[in-house]
Design a protein around this motif. Sequence first.
Motif, PDB file in Angstrom:
ATOM      1  N   GLU A 127       0.834  -1.214   0.000  1.00 46.27           N
ATOM      2  CA  GLU A 127       0.000   0.000   0.000  1.00 46.27           C
ATOM      3  C   GLU A 127       0.864   1.258   0.000  1.00 46.27           C
ATOM      4  O   GLU A 127       0.616   2.211  -0.747  1.00 46.27           O
ATOM      5  N   LEU A 128       1.903   1.265   0.829  1.00 51.49           N
ATOM      6  CA  LEU A 128       2.776   2.430   0.919  1.00 51.49           C
ATOM      7  C   LEU A 128       3.610   2.585  -0.349  1.00 51.49           C
ATOM      8  O   LEU A 128       3.816   3.700  -0.837  1.00 51.49           O
ATOM      9  N   ALA A 129       4.095   1.468  -0.869  1.00 53.24           N
ATOM     10  CA  ALA A 129       4.918   1.510  -2.081  1.00 53.24           C
ATOM     11  C   ALA A 129       4.144   2.100  -3.254  1.00 53.24           C
ATOM     12  O   ALA A 129       4.650   2.950  -4.000  1.00 53.24           O
ATOM     13  N   MET A 130       2.903   1.671  -3.417  1.00 53.81           N
ATOM     14  CA  MET A 130       2.103   2.158  -4.534  1.00 53.81           C
ATOM     15  C   MET A 130       1.678   3.612  -4.328  1.00 53.81           C
ATOM     16  O   MET A 130       1.589   4.381  -5.289  1.00 53.81           O
ATOM     17  N   THR A 131       1.411   3.986  -3.076  1.00 53.05           N
ATOM     18  CA  THR A 131       1.064   5.380  -2.797  1.00 53.05           C
ATOM     19  C   THR A 131       2.233   6.293  -3.120  1.00 53.05           C
ATOM     20  O   THR A 131       2.062   7.374  -3.687  1.00 53.05           O
ATOM     21  N   LEU A 132       3.441   5.852  -2.763  1.00 52.31           N
ATOM     22  CA  LEU A 132       4.629   6.635  -3.085  1.00 52.31           C
ATOM     23  C   LEU A 132       4.785   6.775  -4.592  1.00 52.31           C
ATOM     24  O   LEU A 132       5.080   7.864  -5.102  1.00 52.31           O
ATOM     25  N   ALA A 133       4.571   5.685  -5.316  1.00 53.76           N
ATOM     26  CA  ALA A 133       4.675   5.725  -6.779  1.00 53.76           C
ATOM     27  C   ALA A 133       3.651   6.701  -7.367  1.00 53.76           C
ATOM     28  O   ALA A 133       3.956   7.474  -8.278  1.00 53.76           O
ATOM     29  N   ASP A 134       2.433   6.673  -6.833  1.00 57.28           N
ATOM     30  CA  ASP A 134       1.386   7.570  -7.333  1.00 57.28           C
ATOM     31  C   ASP A 134       1.709   9.026  -7.022  1.00 57.28           C
ATOM     32  O   ASP A 134       1.411   9.927  -7.813  1.00 57.28           O
ATOM     33  N   TRP A 184       7.481   5.023 -16.101  1.00 56.13           N
ATOM     34  CA  TRP A 184       6.549   4.689 -15.020  1.00 56.13           C
ATOM     35  C   TRP A 184       6.215   3.203 -15.019  1.00 56.13           C
ATOM     36  O   TRP A 184       5.993   2.614 -13.962  1.00 56.13           O
ATOM     37  N   GLY A 185       6.189   2.589 -16.182  1.00 54.69           N
ATOM     38  CA  GLY A 185       5.996   1.150 -16.218  1.00 54.69           C
ATOM     39  C   GLY A 185       7.136   0.434 -15.509  1.00 54.69           C
ATOM     40  O   GLY A 185       6.918  -0.492 -14.716  1.00 54.69           O
ATOM     41  N   MET A 186       8.371   0.884 -15.764  1.00 55.78           N
ATOM     42  CA  MET A 186       9.528   0.310 -15.081  1.00 55.78           C
ATOM     43  C   MET A 186       9.467   0.590 -13.584  1.00 55.78           C
ATOM     44  O   MET A 186       9.775  -0.284 -12.760  1.00 55.78           O
ATOM     45  N   ALA A 187       9.075   1.808 -13.214  1.00 51.45           N
ATOM     46  CA  ALA A 187       9.040   2.186 -11.799  1.00 51.45           C
ATOM     47  C   ALA A 187       8.023   1.363 -11.022  1.00 51.45           C
ATOM     48  O   ALA A 187       8.296   0.880  -9.914  1.00 51.45           O
ATOM     49  N   ARG A 188       6.847   1.175 -11.607  1.00 56.28           N
ATOM     50  CA  ARG A 188       5.808   0.398 -10.917  1.00 56.28           C
ATOM     51  C   ARG A 188       6.238  -1.073 -10.796  1.00 56.28           C
ATOM     52  O   ARG A 188       6.026  -1.700  -9.760  1.00 56.28           O
ATOM     53  N   TYR A 189       6.842  -1.602 -11.853  1.00 55.25           N
ATOM     54  CA  TYR A 189       7.318  -2.983 -11.789  1.00 55.25           C
ATOM     55  C   TYR A 189       8.401  -3.113 -10.711  1.00 55.25           C
ATOM     56  O   TYR A 189       8.436  -4.093  -9.953  1.00 55.25           O
ATOM     57  N   THR A 190       9.278  -2.109 -10.648  1.00 51.41           N
ATOM     58  CA  THR A 190      10.336  -2.126  -9.642  1.00 51.41           C
ATOM     59  C   THR A 190       9.751  -2.097  -8.239  1.00 51.41           C
ATOM     60  O   THR A 190      10.185  -2.847  -7.343  1.00 51.41           O
ATOM     61  N   MET A 191       8.759  -1.225  -8.016  1.00 54.48           N
ATOM     62  CA  MET A 191       8.100  -1.128  -6.707  1.00 54.48           C
ATOM     63  C   MET A 191       7.497  -2.478  -6.318  1.00 54.48           C
ATOM     64  O   MET A 191       7.662  -2.959  -5.191  1.00 54.48           O
ATOM     65  N   LEU A 205      18.185  -4.089 -10.488  1.00 49.92           N
ATOM     66  CA  LEU A 205      16.913  -4.384 -11.145  1.00 49.92           C
ATOM     67  C   LEU A 205      16.655  -3.413 -12.292  1.00 49.92           C
ATOM     68  O   LEU A 205      16.257  -3.814 -13.391  1.00 49.92           O
ATOM     69  N   ILE A 206      16.884  -2.123 -12.060  1.00 47.83           N
ATOM     70  CA  ILE A 206      16.697  -1.117 -13.107  1.00 47.83           C
ATOM     71  C   ILE A 206      17.622  -1.406 -14.287  1.00 47.83           C
ATOM     72  O   ILE A 206      17.217  -1.336 -15.458  1.00 47.83           O
ATOM     73  N   GLU A 207      18.885  -1.734 -14.005  1.00 45.13           N
ATOM     74  CA  GLU A 207      19.838  -2.032 -15.083  1.00 45.13           C
ATOM     75  C   GLU A 207      19.376  -3.254 -15.879  1.00 45.13           C
ATOM     76  O   GLU A 207      19.513  -3.302 -17.103  1.00 45.13           O
TER      77      GLU A 207
END
Length: 221
Positions: A127-134, A184-191, A205-207
């Motif tokens: 919940e916190l991870a996705m809220t931060l992403a948003d 953002w697709g990469m960021a959400r997948y990373t989260m 993971l990003i690399e």
Amino acid sequence: MSADEDGKKPGLRERKREQLRATVERAALDLMLEQGYDAVTVEMICEAAVVSRRTFFNYFGSKETVVLGRAPEGPSPEDQQAFVHGTHGTILADLARMLLKTLQERPHDVDPARWRDRLALIRATPELAMTLADTIAAKDADLLHLVGRRIRARYAAEGVAEAPGRATDLQITRQAEVIVALWWGMARYTMQTIVQHPETDTEELIESLLDTLTLIQEAEL
């Protein structure tokens, strides 16, 4: 604690406010690390910090805010300039690395222990991870403008801006939108990945994701 804009130290009242804020944050983080984010209530935090509910909500507004803190700041002017005029990596790779650096940098007014505990809770709580992403995604307009500057700078360096078939504003806008959407697709997948696998190294993971995109681009996948 940082001085105010006039170079003066914060007054006694402001120092007391910051001390109280830090006390509530520390009590909340300790409880959440011990019992889990979902199990901790505002009432439990108030009891541990010896403050009223009214005081808690005046300072934070929600339990979520205690962990996430203030909205993350954007890249520094220096990092933005380096990105706009970057010539070594692809635009998506440079964007990912710049924003990853921004997310991992600790705000100057947060001590290292609290910063580590916040990151641990965010990693452990979807919940916190996705809220931060948003929250970060709400700054799309700033990112689009920054990516657009990079594209224009690259076209100008290649002489495209003066060519008869030069890129139009609409084309540049669409290109920027695609690049930001990919980020953002990469960021959400990373989260999602670091929540499910907390031991994951975010930079690695990003690399890995960027390597995958390169393989796709080269038609090897």
